[in-house]
Enzyme design. Structure first.
Site, mmCIF file in Angstrom:
data_model
loop_
_atom_site.group_PDB
_atom_site.id
_atom_site.type_symbol
_atom_site.label_atom_id
_atom_site.label_comp_id
_atom_site.label_asym_id
_atom_site.label_seq_id
_atom_site.Cartn_x
_atom_site.Cartn_y
_atom_site.Cartn_z
ATOM 1 C CE LYS A 69 34.537 35.250 32.738
ATOM 2 N NZ LYS A 69 35.641 36.034 33.242
ATOM 3 C CE LYS A 94 42.558 33.978 36.930
ATOM 4 N NZ LYS A 94 41.664 34.790 36.098
ATOM 5 C CE LYS A 128 37.784 30.698 30.036
ATOM 6 N NZ LYS A 128 38.910 31.485 30.481
#
Ligand code: AQP
Length: 332
Positions: free
Chosen positions: A111, A197, A194
């Protein structure tokens, strides 16, 4: 009855990945567990969130969870920030967890990306807050997707060190429940990433509020390869995009990949994508429509979340009060 805790970030509209990897399993677990379902807004702000959008997404997430079958009357559904015990215990855990443990967390690396210096301190200590989320309720079982397994191992390490340092057996061992055949759904644009959202590309995912036309378009545009589908699932290993679509089909239809290929093997992607679209529309469209109906009455939705938060506080506060006493805080 065992107590289950799980959370989901209101960082966007929930996706098919969230549904197959988490929410669908949560619904099934409600029959024989005491469940706490948390919309984890404290986690969401570890990356930038526009305030008005965060509020809207928190309601949308709650409405979608209820539309999927989460039962806020028999179980507890609440926003994380409404229960201060999470942040209080997270601070204690920030002081228990070691930097070396956090340095090993792959989700932070994914991230934070290349510019780690610019990532928030919150993103770095995210796993400590996740440990607090669970331990604040003495929950013992945590249903998550495969991507969260490392964080749960850390939550156990933190509990063990707390128990050792303060010479107690206060926090129990937690068991990850990684359920179902689709523990990891991948992006429709890149089979090695992956489905998320918060992916900047809306084409990379199916949102649980996508309508039939949008689902059809996204599946039509989903990345594939020129070969027809194989008969043998082992042949999918080198074809991540094909494997992902077959995996989604299998998870939605309750079949194995081998069973799906027994019917669709040898077909080109045109026919298979049409069958997959039909399956997806049948599952997703009613969820989006029901969530939309719930969102027309925000006062009723907020009342559900307020009630959930009050019941969550009643469980967590005494547990965290005792943790603070064990640490040596003067409870005046
Ligand atoms: N692609 C996925 N496949 C299977 N399970 C998934 N989960 C998330 N993506 C997939 C599971 O959904 C639960 C809630 O996740 P989260 O919202 O707390 O955070 P996340 O894992 O970071 O999910 P996203 O969608 O990727 O959110 P963003 O983009 O905000 O980071 C977890 O149990 C997770 O395993």
């Amino acid at each position: 009855m065992q107590r289950i805790f799980s959370g989901i970030q209101p960082s966007g509209v929930p996706t098919l990945g969230n549904y197959l990897g988490a929410i669908r399993n949560w619904v099934a677990l409600q029959t024989d567990h005491e469940c706490l379902w948390c919309v984890v807004d404290l986690h969401a702000i570890t990356v930038w969130q526009d305030p008005a959008q965060l509020r809207r997404q928190t309601r949308e997430m709650a409405a979608t969870l209820i539309a999927c079958g989460i039962d806020p009357a028999r179980h507890i559904l609440f926003p994380q920030s409404a229960v201060p015990a999470h942040a209080r215990l997270a601070w204690i855990f920030n002081c228990v967890a070691r930097l070396g443990w956090l340095n090993r967390m792959t989700q932070f690396k994914d991230k934070a990306g290349k510019d780690r210096e610019a990532a928030s301190a919150g993103l770095y200590v995210y796993p400590n807050l996740m440990a607090a989320d669970i331990h604040a309720y003495h929950a013992t079982r945590v249903p998550v997707g495969d991507d969260q397994k490392q964080h749960l191992e850390l939550a156990n390490d933190i509990a063990q060190k707390f128990n050792h340092d303060y010479e107690v057996s206060y926090f129990p061992v937690i068991e990850p429940l990684i359920l179902g055949p689709a523990a990891r759904v991948m992006s429709l644009r890149d089979g090695s990433r992956k489905m998320s959202k918060s992916d900047p590309s809306d084409q990379s995912r199916i949102n649980l509020n996508d309508d039939a036309d949008t689902i059809a378009l996204k599946i039509r545009r989903a990345k594939t390869d020129p070969e027809p589908l194989p008969d043998d699932p082992a042949a999918l290993d080198a074809r991540p995009e094909a494997r992902n679509l077959v995996g989604i089909y299998a998870a939605l239809s309750g079949q194995t990949a081998a069973q799906v290929l027994a019917i669709h093997g040898g077909q080109g992607f045109g026919a298979f994508k049409q069958a997959l679209t039909d399956l997806l529309v049948g599952c997703i469209e009613p969820i989006g429509q029901q969530a939309q109906r719930l969102l027309t009455d925000t006062a009723a939705l907020d009342a559900i979340l307020r009630d959930g938060a009050a019941r969550a506080r009643a469980i967590a506060e005494p547990i965290v009060d005792e943790a603070e006493r064990l640490v040596g805080f003067l409870k005046v």
